[in-house]
Design a protein around this motif. Sequence first.
Motif, PDB file in Angstrom:
ATOM      1  N   ALA A  89       0.807  -1.224   0.000  1.00 21.47           N
ATOM      2  CA  ALA A  89       0.000   0.000   0.000  1.00 21.47           C
ATOM      3  C   ALA A  89       0.838   1.271   0.000  1.00 21.47           C
ATOM      4  O   ALA A  89       0.315   2.352  -0.265  1.00 21.47           O
ATOM      5  CB  ALA A  89      -0.924   0.014   1.222  1.00 21.47           C
ATOM      6  N   ALA A  90       2.135   1.166   0.310  1.00 17.80           N
ATOM      7  CA  ALA A  90       2.966   2.371   0.397  1.00 17.80           C
ATOM      8  C   ALA A  90       3.011   3.146  -0.919  1.00 17.80           C
ATOM      9  O   ALA A  90       2.819   4.373  -0.924  1.00 17.80           O
ATOM     10  CB  ALA A  90       4.374   1.991   0.861  1.00 17.80           C
ATOM     11  N   PRO A  91       3.277   2.514  -2.071  1.00 15.65           N
ATOM     12  CA  PRO A  91       3.265   3.306  -3.324  1.00 15.65           C
ATOM     13  C   PRO A  91       1.924   3.953  -3.614  1.00 15.65           C
ATOM     14  O   PRO A  91       1.868   5.091  -4.091  1.00 15.65           O
ATOM     15  CB  PRO A  91       3.629   2.257  -4.387  1.00 15.65           C
ATOM     16  N   VAL A  92       0.839   3.235  -3.311  1.00 15.61           N
ATOM     17  CA  VAL A  92      -0.492   3.804  -3.549  1.00 15.61           C
ATOM     18  C   VAL A  92      -0.707   5.022  -2.656  1.00 15.61           C
ATOM     19  O   VAL A  92      -1.256   6.049  -3.085  1.00 15.61           O
ATOM     20  CB  VAL A  92      -1.575   2.734  -3.310  1.00 15.61           C
ATOM     21  N   THR A  93      -0.257   4.923  -1.401  1.00 19.76           N
ATOM     22  CA  THR A  93      -0.419   6.049  -0.473  1.00 19.76           C
ATOM     23  C   THR A  93       0.384   7.260  -0.930  1.00 19.76           C
ATOM     24  O   THR A  93      -0.108   8.394  -0.897  1.00 19.76           O
ATOM     25  CB  THR A  93       0.027   5.626   0.932  1.00 19.76           C
ATOM     26  N   GLU A  95       1.298   7.945  -3.965  1.00 22.65           N
ATOM     27  CA  GLU A  95       0.658   8.479  -5.163  1.00 22.65           C
ATOM     28  C   GLU A  95      -0.560   9.321  -4.809  1.00 22.65           C
ATOM     29  O   GLU A  95      -0.770  10.410  -5.378  1.00 22.65           O
ATOM     30  CB  GLU A  95       0.254   7.335  -6.082  1.00 22.65           C
ATOM     31  N   ALA A  96      -1.355   8.834  -3.827  1.00 24.32           N
ATOM     32  CA  ALA A  96      -2.529   9.602  -3.401  1.00 24.32           C
ATOM     33  C   ALA A  96      -2.113  10.922  -2.772  1.00 24.32           C
ATOM     34  O   ALA A  96      -2.748  11.966  -3.004  1.00 24.32           O
ATOM     35  CB  ALA A  96      -3.358   8.780  -2.414  1.00 24.32           C
ATOM     36  N   GLN A  97      -1.031  10.912  -1.991  1.00 25.84           N
ATOM     37  CA  GLN A  97      -0.549  12.157  -1.400  1.00 25.84           C
ATOM     38  C   GLN A  97      -0.103  13.142  -2.471  1.00 25.84           C
ATOM     39  O   GLN A  97      -0.362  14.348  -2.375  1.00 25.84           O
ATOM     40  CB  GLN A  97       0.598  11.848  -0.439  1.00 25.84           C
ATOM     41  N   GLN A  98       0.588  12.633  -3.490  1.00 26.76           N
ATOM     42  CA  GLN A  98       1.029  13.516  -4.571  1.00 26.76           C
ATOM     43  C   GLN A  98      -0.150  14.100  -5.335  1.00 26.76           C
ATOM     44  O   GLN A  98      -0.143  15.281  -5.710  1.00 26.76           O
ATOM     45  CB  GLN A  98       1.949  12.732  -5.512  1.00 26.76           C
ATOM     46  N   VAL A  99      -1.178  13.266  -5.539  1.00 25.99           N
ATOM     47  CA  VAL A  99      -2.370  13.763  -6.241  1.00 25.99           C
ATOM     48  C   VAL A  99      -3.055  14.849  -5.417  1.00 25.99           C
ATOM     49  O   VAL A  99      -3.458  15.902  -5.943  1.00 25.99           O
ATOM     50  CB  VAL A  99      -3.330  12.598  -6.543  1.00 25.99           C
ATOM     51  N   LEU A 100      -3.193  14.605  -4.112  1.00 30.87           N
ATOM     52  CA  LEU A 100      -3.828  15.603  -3.251  1.00 30.87           C
ATOM     53  C   LEU A 100      -3.011  16.889  -3.200  1.00 30.87           C
ATOM     54  O   LEU A 100      -3.566  17.999  -3.230  1.00 30.87           O
ATOM     55  CB  LEU A 100      -4.009  15.030  -1.844  1.00 30.87           C
ATOM     56  N   ALA A 101      -1.681  16.747  -3.101  1.00 31.62           N
ATOM     57  CA  ALA A 101      -0.835  17.945  -3.081  1.00 31.62           C
ATOM     58  C   ALA A 101      -0.969  18.725  -4.385  1.00 31.62           C
ATOM     59  O   ALA A 101      -1.042  19.964  -4.383  1.00 31.62           O
ATOM     60  CB  ALA A 101       0.622  17.558  -2.839  1.00 31.62           C
ATOM     61  N   GLY A 102      -1.018  18.010  -5.500  1.00 39.32           N
ATOM     62  CA  GLY A 102      -1.212  18.695  -6.779  1.00 39.32           C
ATOM     63  C   GLY A 102      -2.551  19.393  -6.859  1.00 39.32           C
ATOM     64  O   GLY A 102      -2.648  20.510  -7.388  1.00 39.32           O
TER      65      GLY A 102
END
Length: 303
Positions: A89-93, A95-102
């Motif tokens: 789940a670490a890569p998915v997490t 990626e989700a953080q990067q999407v939210l930051a963007g």
Amino acid sequence: MVEGSRLLGGFDPDAGRNQHDANAPQRIPLPSLLRSLLSEHLDPGYAAAAAARRDGAGRPRAVEWGWQVAAALAVAAVFGIAAAQAQTAAPVTREAQQVLAGSVRAAEATDDQLTAQRNELTAQVAAERRSRLEGDALGRRLLGELDVADVAAAATPVIGPGLTVTVTDPGMSKDLSDVSKQRVAGSRQVILDRDLQLVVNSLWVSGAEAVAVGGVRIGPNVTIRQAGGGILVDNQPISSPYVLQVIGPPNTMADTFDRSTGLQRLRLLETSYGVGVSVSAADALSLPAGSVREVNFARQIGP
């Protein structure tokens, strides 16, 4: 054993008594409980436990060891599965953080763009209104009243002398005994929204004509609110150091503000938590215009 012996706990009352010698001293019989306490020093429970161990000695210890090994394997399997899931789940997490930051950065850019567009349109409306009303005496009187109302509503930028109050949040301090009550639990933040609210109110009482917190102009519809670990001024986030710019007579404001509850509060936080507090006079401060919202219903309070 005679019937009376049961009254003495099962011990024969004639036990130990000499029946043949005349005038021989008689021995007082002891009850069985007292006799057992004096003669049998081992609690019967130990004997029962020893007997139970003897009875179970024939059971193979391999069964017990087998259960223990099975339990250890089950615990290890649970931890292994949890670790594998965390790694998966670490890569998915991330990626989700990067999407939210963007998304946050895109929203901030859009907000800045819309704010600039609103300010430009406001300036155009003000210029058009002034050009149309300056032609006659009635229009000029209306313009004067509108200018006074705009200043009271913080709708126009202002420039003038005043004070600059800078409050720096130190984060985690050496002593977290909360003499000021209800700091944010588990947070490194010391300065809260109510602290800035008290300082702003103290500045108004001290004779401030215009106030800006973190570059955001304080007007009738502007609020200072806590949002988790951050502070929002007119829904715009600000961070430490918190800079409060105040336009007004510097000397008079400094004297009154020095005795105010707002500065006393900051001095208490400075002593207890190591908060940085500085108050300085300035010859020329430039405060931006505040946001103006349409008021549909209003009621005057007081005279």
